[in-house]
Design an enzyme around this catalytic site. Structure first.
Site, mmCIF file in Angstrom:
data_model
loop_
_atom_site.group_PDB
_atom_site.id
_atom_site.type_symbol
_atom_site.label_atom_id
_atom_site.label_comp_id
_atom_site.label_asym_id
_atom_site.label_seq_id
_atom_site.Cartn_x
_atom_site.Cartn_y
_atom_site.Cartn_z
ATOM 1 N N GLY A 40 0.625 -1.090 0.023
ATOM 2 C CA GLY A 40 -0.073 0.219 0.118
ATOM 3 C C GLY A 40 0.907 1.278 -0.003
ATOM 4 O O GLY A 40 2.156 1.457 -0.313
ATOM 5 N N HIS A 46 4.167 1.811 -7.952
ATOM 6 C CA HIS A 46 3.153 0.880 -7.973
ATOM 7 C C HIS A 46 2.162 0.683 -9.321
ATOM 8 O O HIS A 46 1.911 -0.361 -9.692
ATOM 9 C CB HIS A 46 2.142 0.787 -6.825
ATOM 10 C CG HIS A 46 3.105 0.757 -5.328
ATOM 11 N ND1 HIS A 46 3.094 1.754 -4.563
ATOM 12 C CD2 HIS A 46 3.524 -0.373 -4.858
ATOM 13 C CE1 HIS A 46 3.721 1.210 -3.457
ATOM 14 N NE2 HIS A 46 4.116 0.250 -3.501
ATOM 15 N N ASP A 159 13.374 -3.133 -5.907
ATOM 16 C CA ASP A 159 13.962 -4.324 -5.028
ATOM 17 C C ASP A 159 14.383 -5.413 -5.724
ATOM 18 O O ASP A 159 13.961 -6.627 -5.765
ATOM 19 C CB ASP A 159 12.600 -4.720 -3.927
ATOM 20 C CG ASP A 159 11.998 -3.507 -3.354
ATOM 21 O OD1 ASP A 159 12.297 -3.133 -2.133
ATOM 22 O OD2 ASP A 159 10.825 -2.929 -3.809
HETATM 23 P P1 AMP Z 1 6.095 -2.077 -1.789
HETATM 24 O O1 AMP Z 1 4.680 -1.684 -1.591
HETATM 25 O O2 AMP Z 1 7.242 -1.343 -1.357
HETATM 26 O O3 AMP Z 1 6.300 -3.850 -1.124
HETATM 27 O O4 AMP Z 1 6.419 -2.467 -3.038
HETATM 28 C C1 AMP Z 1 5.321 -3.431 -3.739
HETATM 29 C C2 AMP Z 1 5.852 -3.584 -5.045
HETATM 30 O O5 AMP Z 1 6.059 -2.421 -6.013
HETATM 31 C C3 AMP Z 1 7.259 -4.334 -5.178
HETATM 32 O O6 AMP Z 1 7.500 -5.349 -6.308
HETATM 33 C C4 AMP Z 1 8.240 -3.204 -5.340
HETATM 34 O O7 AMP Z 1 9.451 -3.654 -5.947
HETATM 35 C C5 AMP Z 1 7.691 -2.541 -6.380
HETATM 36 N N1 AMP Z 1 7.922 -0.790 -6.483
HETATM 37 C C6 AMP Z 1 8.583 -0.154 -5.317
HETATM 38 N N2 AMP Z 1 8.722 1.073 -5.623
HETATM 39 C C7 AMP Z 1 8.986 1.055 -7.103
HETATM 40 C C8 AMP Z 1 9.729 1.821 -8.204
HETATM 41 N N3 AMP Z 1 9.913 3.043 -7.756
HETATM 42 N N4 AMP Z 1 9.379 1.682 -9.225
HETATM 43 C C9 AMP Z 1 8.989 0.156 -9.785
HETATM 44 N N5 AMP Z 1 8.360 -0.605 -8.914
HETATM 45 C C10 AMP Z 1 8.476 -0.246 -7.621
#
Ligand code: AMP
Length: 292
Positions: A40, A46, A159
């Site tokens: 979230g 995202h 990530d």
């Molecule tokens: P998180 O909500 O931080 O767990 O991220 C959810 C998904 O979004 C994960 O697969 C992250 O690698 C991806 N994500 C987060 N930030 C970015 C970004 N700046 N560019 C591309 N994907 C992202």
């Protein structure tokens, strides 16, 4: 969307059986199911995953779950932002079919004694300072894959270690889905967009641009034929040291598949950085193909 005939209203499911029912209904109509797992506090990073999923799939599920098992003691689990209403608005705008937003008790209704643990790949880089982090990530992703049963799941290169670990889990455990890795979305100054950037002041955000700057320097040096990892890392550190109040956790160049350190650059490598700036631990990485 490839196969969508009617536009239906977005469903918000909090219960596992609910999301299973919605997905199996879509599957019975022949829909390809895409899953975007998130914690979230949705941002343009995202949204890029959601768009990729919407392009490939007929039915898209976004999960929003701040997964307690991937946070260590003293980390930001409690204060991690949870703006659910804003997130739902973003998902509605993106024409998502289902948001799965379970409470922790739904995902972990009993004490968890079963874990999915990817060895070796989870030891270096972020694994050093966050020893149980990836065990939490792989376990929750395995659970989400079992709940949603998607044909494809979308993750960010942002990530980088996580992407490699999840791909390996899916391959090693013969999970029947495709893992799609999407490019990192950045601010105009190069800073990778992250929910944790909210913890930074405007000045810290400016300073944090040095993280991507260091990665670009790495790419430039490799492209120019530098092969000594130590030399490249020293140049990267010089740039990162310009971040006032920045604490470098690691600057590493590793084999892009095994994540083992390389002394001499050859083939595909992952250059990865973790820096603590004020209250935020920021990570970023790039893939560089020295064989090119
Ligand atoms: P998180 O909500 O931080 O767990 O991220 C959810 C998904 O979004 C994960 O697969 C992250 O690698 C991806 N994500 C987060 N930030 C970015 C970004 N700046 N560019 C591309 N994907 C992202």
């Amino acid at each position: 969307m490839t196969n969508r005939i009617e536009i239906q209203k977005m469903e918000v499911a909090k219960i596992i059986e609910e999301v299973r029912g919605l997905v199996s209904n879509a599957r019975s109509k022949g829909s390809k199911i895409g899953l975007v797992p998130t914690m979230g506090s949705l941002h343009v990073g995202h949204i890029s995953l959601i768009e990729a999923a919407a392009k490939d799939c007929d039915f898209v599920v976004v999960s929003i779950f701040v997964n307690p098992t991937q946070f260590g003691p003293g980390e930001d689990f409690e204060k991690y932002p949870r703006p659910l209403e804003d997130d739902l608005q973003i998902c509605r705008k993106a024409r998502i079919d289902v948001v799965f937003a379970p409470e922790p008790e739904q995902m972990y209704s009993t004490e968890n004694v079963t874990w999915v643990n990817v060895e070796k790949l989870t030891e270096p880089l972020c694994g050093r300072s966050r020893p149980k982090h990836f065990r939490g990530v792989t376990t929750v992703c395995a659970k989400l894959f079992n709940i949603v049963a998607p044909d494809a799941a979308y993750f960010g290169q942002k990530d980088g270690q996580q992407a490699i670990v999840i791909k390996r889990m899916v391959a090693d455990l013969n999970m029947p889905l495709e893992i799609v890795i999407c490019p990192t979305v950045r601010e105009s100054n190069g800073l990778a967009v992250s929910s944790r950037n909210q913890y930074l002041t405007a000045q810290q955000k400016k300073d944090a641009a040095n993280i991507y700057k260091s990665l670009k320097t790495c790419r430039r040096l490799i492209d120019a034929g530098t092969t000594e990892t130590r030399q490249i890392i020293a140049e990267m550190q010089k740039i990162l040291q310009q971040i006032p109040s920045g604490q470098i956790e690691y600057v590493s160049i590793v084999d892009a598949e095994s994540l083992e350190s390389v002394e001499k650059i050859a083939g595909k490598v992952l250059a990865a950085v973790a820096v603590k700036i004020g209250p935020a631990r920021l990570i970023d990485n790039i893939l560089v193909d020295a064989g090119k």
